[in-house]
Design an enzyme around this catalytic site. Structure first.
Site, mmCIF file in Angstrom:
data_model
loop_
_atom_site.group_PDB
_atom_site.id
_atom_site.type_symbol
_atom_site.label_atom_id
_atom_site.label_comp_id
_atom_site.label_asym_id
_atom_site.label_seq_id
_atom_site.Cartn_x
_atom_site.Cartn_y
_atom_site.Cartn_z
ATOM 1 N N PRO A 267 25.182 51.998 21.962
ATOM 2 C CA PRO A 267 25.736 52.626 20.762
ATOM 3 C C PRO A 267 25.753 54.144 20.917
ATOM 4 O O PRO A 267 24.891 54.724 21.560
ATOM 5 C CB PRO A 267 24.769 52.200 19.656
ATOM 6 C CG PRO A 267 23.538 51.725 20.330
ATOM 7 C CD PRO A 267 23.907 51.312 21.712
ATOM 8 N N GLU A 268 26.766 54.770 20.324
ATOM 9 C CA GLU A 268 26.876 56.226 20.398
ATOM 10 C C GLU A 268 26.460 56.823 19.054
ATOM 11 O O GLU A 268 26.157 56.097 18.105
ATOM 12 C CB GLU A 268 28.306 56.596 20.808
ATOM 13 C CG GLU A 268 28.656 55.893 22.121
ATOM 14 C CD GLU A 268 29.984 56.297 22.741
ATOM 15 O OE1 GLU A 268 30.539 57.346 22.380
ATOM 16 O OE2 GLU A 268 30.452 55.556 23.610
ATOM 17 N N LYS B 67 20.881 59.863 19.752
ATOM 18 C CA LYS B 67 20.634 58.431 19.705
ATOM 19 C C LYS B 67 19.217 58.104 19.227
ATOM 20 O O LYS B 67 18.797 56.953 19.259
ATOM 21 C CB LYS B 67 20.935 57.819 21.072
ATOM 22 C CG LYS B 67 22.421 58.006 21.434
ATOM 23 C CD LYS B 67 22.750 57.603 22.855
ATOM 24 C CE LYS B 67 24.196 58.018 23.179
ATOM 25 N NZ LYS B 67 24.551 57.725 24.577
ATOM 26 N N GLN C 28 17.459 52.935 22.949
ATOM 27 C CA GLN C 28 17.912 52.699 24.322
ATOM 28 C C GLN C 28 19.041 51.672 24.290
ATOM 29 O O GLN C 28 19.914 51.756 23.457
ATOM 30 C CB GLN C 28 16.740 52.249 25.213
ATOM 31 C CG GLN C 28 15.529 53.181 25.162
ATOM 32 C CD GLN C 28 15.787 54.565 25.740
ATOM 33 O OE1 GLN C 28 16.847 54.840 26.287
ATOM 34 N NE2 GLN C 28 14.840 55.488 25.597
ATOM 35 N N ASN D 198 30.337 57.050 25.940
ATOM 36 C CA ASN D 198 31.478 56.883 26.833
ATOM 37 C C ASN D 198 32.841 56.840 26.140
ATOM 38 O O ASN D 198 33.792 57.431 26.619
ATOM 39 C CB ASN D 198 31.280 55.640 27.690
ATOM 40 C CG ASN D 198 31.928 55.816 29.031
ATOM 41 O OD1 ASN D 198 31.982 56.936 29.543
ATOM 42 N ND2 ASN D 198 32.458 54.751 29.575
ATOM 43 N N ARG E 130 30.658 56.206 35.008
ATOM 44 C CA ARG E 130 31.157 55.475 33.839
ATOM 45 C C ARG E 130 32.675 55.571 33.832
ATOM 46 O O ARG E 130 33.247 56.555 34.271
ATOM 47 C CB ARG E 130 30.609 56.089 32.534
ATOM 48 C CG ARG E 130 29.127 56.407 32.519
ATOM 49 C CD ARG E 130 28.235 55.254 32.106
ATOM 50 N NE ARG E 130 28.603 54.582 30.878
ATOM 51 C CZ ARG E 130 28.132 54.900 29.668
ATOM 52 N NH1 ARG E 130 27.298 55.905 29.522
ATOM 53 N NH2 ARG E 130 28.508 54.200 28.600
#
Ligand SMILES: [Zn+2]
Length: 274
Positions: A2-3, A53, A70, A169, A262
């Site tokens: 998750p961002e 995060k 995480q 990402n 990525r």
């Protein structure tokens, strides 16, 4: 993973369940935290902050619970003691008169005194959080010119939580598209007006993604595509996950490359090297 926008939405849910309410029962799975159960019992949650995060649950007695999900951590909000059926391991539970806020699977949980929060290793190194703090375009513009960041590739820099907290990402590809920045460039290669455009894109896209649950495309366009029966994965983003599809702006095929291990998507025309 998750961002920032997803973490802020999770924090909103936790805050709705706990804010201004007295904690009546506390559970920590980790033995080193057990002593804090009695310390936090009877206190009131004053607010829930995010730092990229990480989540910071603030109590009115001078303590803060720090947690970082995480890859695996997941919050669930339930009616009091109404535990879900899950194979996940419960790591932290906060109960008040009506609700239980349950954190599963996370391993990165600490209890800090408020005055220790700013020197916590993660909090100390992480950059500004657009969704929890007032961060202006100008602050980001100056940050891009800082020698710590100015000569690094955008594709690496945008994933560095020390630059701006919470960009992951999909946001990386979307920010670079909206700012018209080719994946090979660095802030040093950009004009001031392009840097300002990038600063604007960071703020706007994080806020829009937070408000819409992850839509970074133009909202009118997304709505139009949706009404035509286009599925969400196909209208959600400008470029991310759209390899081989036509750019919504110029019609060119979206390309995929890899940067910082990525996947990164871009339009070779809208993000051409001038
Ligand atoms: Zn294009």
């Amino acid at each position: 993973m998750p961002e920032g926008p997803e973490i802020r939405r999770a924090a909103d849910n936790v805050e709705r369940a706990l804010k201004n309410k007295t904690v009546q029962d506390v559970f920590f799975a980790f033995p080193q935290l057990e002593d804090y159960e009695d310390i936090l019992k009877g206190s009131t949650v004053s607010r829930v902050d995010t730092k990229g995060k990480a989540m910071l649950i603030r109590f009115d007695n001078g303590y803060t619970i720090y947690s970082h999900n995480q890859l695996y951590g997941k919050w669930m909000i339930r009616n009091l003691y109404n535990y879900p059926k899950t194979n996940r391991q419960l790591r932290l539970a906060l109960h008040n008169e009506k609700k239980s806020a349950l954190l599963y699977s996370a391993s990165d949980i600490e209890v800090l005194r408020d005055e220790e929060v700013s020197s916590h290793p993660f909090v100390a190194k992480v950059g500004p959080d657009i969704l929890s703090e007032e961060v202006s375009e100008d602050v980001l513009f100056q940050r891009m010119k800082d020698k710590r960041f100015f000569r690094r590739k955008w594709a690496i820099l945008l994933l560095d939580q020390g630059f701006v907290a919470g960009i992951g990402n999909y946001l990386r590809s979307e920010i670079m598209f909206l700012a018209g920045i080719h994946p090979s460039l660095r802030p040093e290669d950009c004009s001031d007006s392009q840097l300002r455009k990038a600063a604007r894109a960071i703020i706007d896209l994080m806020q829009q993604s937070y408000k819409t649950g992850g839509i970074t495309n133009d909202l009118e366009l997304a709505e139009k595509l949706k009404s035509q029966g286009v599925k969400r994965p196909r209208y959600r983003h400008w470029v991310f996950n759209r390899e081989g599809a036509s750019c919504f702006v110029c019609g060119t095929e979206i390309e995929k490359t890899v940067a910082a291990s990525r996947r990164l998507y871009f339009c070779p025309v809208c993000q051409g090297i001038l």
